[in-house]
Design a protein around this motif. Structure first.
Motif, PDB file in Angstrom:
ATOM      1  N   GLU A  93       1.033  -1.354  -0.089  1.00 31.19           N
ATOM      2  CA  GLU A  93       0.156  -0.107   0.028  1.00 31.19           C
ATOM      3  C   GLU A  93       1.415   1.162  -0.350  1.00 31.19           C
ATOM      4  O   GLU A  93       0.506   2.179  -0.804  1.00 31.19           O
ATOM      5  CB  GLU A  93      -1.146   0.119   1.255  1.00 31.19           C
ATOM      6  CG  GLU A  93      -1.818   1.247   1.570  1.00 31.19           C
ATOM      7  CD  GLU A  93      -2.816   0.611   2.437  1.00 31.19           C
ATOM      8  OE1 GLU A  93      -2.682   1.749   3.243  1.00 31.19           O
ATOM      9  OE2 GLU A  93      -3.420  -0.138   2.652  1.00 31.19           O
ATOM     10  N   GLU A  94       1.845   1.376   0.714  1.00 32.64           N
ATOM     11  CA  GLU A  94       3.158   2.558   0.577  1.00 32.64           C
ATOM     12  C   GLU A  94       3.482   2.696  -0.530  1.00 32.64           C
ATOM     13  O   GLU A  94       3.358   4.278  -0.664  1.00 32.64           O
ATOM     14  CB  GLU A  94       3.979   2.736   1.850  1.00 32.64           C
ATOM     15  CG  GLU A  94       3.282   1.870   3.545  1.00 32.64           C
ATOM     16  CD  GLU A  94       4.347   1.832   4.515  1.00 32.64           C
ATOM     17  OE1 GLU A  94       5.491   2.159   3.967  1.00 32.64           O
ATOM     18  OE2 GLU A  94       4.396   1.552   5.406  1.00 32.64           O
ATOM     19  N   ARG A  95       4.096   1.240  -0.849  1.00 32.86           N
ATOM     20  CA  ARG A  95       4.342   1.842  -2.388  1.00 32.86           C
ATOM     21  C   ARG A  95       3.556   1.877  -3.734  1.00 32.86           C
ATOM     22  O   ARG A  95       3.640   2.723  -4.597  1.00 32.86           O
ATOM     23  CB  ARG A  95       5.096   0.042  -2.825  1.00 32.86           C
ATOM     24  CG  ARG A  95       6.868  -0.120  -1.872  1.00 32.86           C
ATOM     25  CD  ARG A  95       6.974  -1.479  -3.026  1.00 32.86           C
ATOM     26  NE  ARG A  95       6.594  -2.333  -3.055  1.00 32.86           N
ATOM     27  CZ  ARG A  95       5.953  -3.452  -2.218  1.00 32.86           C
ATOM     28  NH1 ARG A  95       6.451  -3.220  -1.388  1.00 32.86           N
ATOM     29  NH2 ARG A  95       5.075  -4.227  -2.068  1.00 32.86           N
ATOM     30  N   ALA A  96       2.179   1.321  -3.069  1.00 32.89           N
ATOM     31  CA  ALA A  96       0.877   2.067  -4.703  1.00 32.89           C
ATOM     32  C   ALA A  96       0.986   3.449  -4.083  1.00 32.89           C
ATOM     33  O   ALA A  96       0.857   4.586  -5.188  1.00 32.89           O
ATOM     34  CB  ALA A  96      -0.367   1.497  -3.869  1.00 32.89           C
ATOM     35  N   ALA A  97       1.059   4.014  -2.850  1.00 30.22           N
ATOM     36  CA  ALA A  97       0.236   5.164  -2.360  1.00 30.22           C
ATOM     37  C   ALA A  97       1.820   6.441  -2.680  1.00 30.22           C
ATOM     38  O   ALA A  97       1.618   7.135  -3.741  1.00 30.22           O
ATOM     39  CB  ALA A  97       0.745   5.420  -1.352  1.00 30.22           C
ATOM     40  N   ALA A  98       3.097   5.718  -3.150  1.00 29.87           N
ATOM     41  CA  ALA A  98       3.869   6.796  -3.416  1.00 29.87           C
ATOM     42  C   ALA A  98       4.345   6.530  -4.548  1.00 29.87           C
ATOM     43  O   ALA A  98       4.521   7.880  -5.211  1.00 29.87           O
ATOM     44  CB  ALA A  98       5.598   6.144  -3.049  1.00 29.87           C
ATOM     45  N   ALA A  99       3.695   5.647  -6.074  1.00 38.46           N
ATOM     46  CA  ALA A  99       3.256   5.688  -7.171  1.00 38.46           C
ATOM     47  C   ALA A  99       2.480   6.507  -7.884  1.00 38.46           C
ATOM     48  O   ALA A  99       3.028   7.163  -9.188  1.00 38.46           O
ATOM     49  CB  ALA A  99       3.165   3.857  -7.747  1.00 38.46           C
ATOM     50  N   VAL A 100       1.300   6.711  -6.791  1.00 38.21           N
ATOM     51  CA  VAL A 100       0.015   7.564  -7.707  1.00 38.21           C
ATOM     52  C   VAL A 100       0.842   9.040  -6.982  1.00 38.21           C
ATOM     53  O   VAL A 100       0.875  10.131  -7.810  1.00 38.21           O
ATOM     54  CB  VAL A 100      -0.989   7.129  -6.442  1.00 38.21           C
ATOM     55  CG1 VAL A 100      -2.266   8.234  -6.539  1.00 38.21           C
ATOM     56  CG2 VAL A 100      -1.417   5.693  -6.999  1.00 38.21           C
TER      57      VAL A 100
END
Length: 117
Positions: A93-100
């Motif tokens: 989730e953290e990686r996805a948030a950073a990508a967004v």
């Protein structure tokens, strides 16, 4: 089918088993014999049937304790696996948030360039 003569508390028994299992049967009977002899040492020779029943109850009690320990170990393993899964999900989730956030920053930069044109 093989036949093995075993002795428990001095009493011989002829027992059938699968071919190749003779040594295992002898090992198991030695354990039972030791348990029955230990019981006889504690309570006296109260009869073969009673000694065997007491030995079986002791073995059943030990088996149930081992099963309970195995269930607890499995539950603990399940809890640990669930915790690891939660950690992996949080990291994803953290990686996805950073990508967004990176994508949003790029879009903002593109929009700013378009506005300046």
């Amino acid at each position: 089918m093989a036949r093995v003569e075993i002795a428990i508390n001095g009493q011989p028994y002829l027992v059938a088993c699968e071919d190749g299992q003779e040594d295992r049967l002898r090992e198991l009977s030695a354990t039972v014999d030791a348990n029955v002899r230990a019981l006889a040492g504690q309570v006296g020779q109260v009869g073969q049937a009673r000694l065997l029943a007491m030995a079986c109850l002791g073995a059943a009690d030990e088996l149930e304790e081992l099963r309970a320990a195995a269930r607890e170990a499995a539950a603990e393993s399940g809890r640990a696996a669930a915790a690891r899964a939660e950690e992996r999900a949080a990291a994803a989730e953290e990686r996805a948030a950073a990508a967004v956030e990176r994508a949003a920053a790029r879009l903002e930069a593109i929009a700013a360039r378009l506005d300046s044109v």
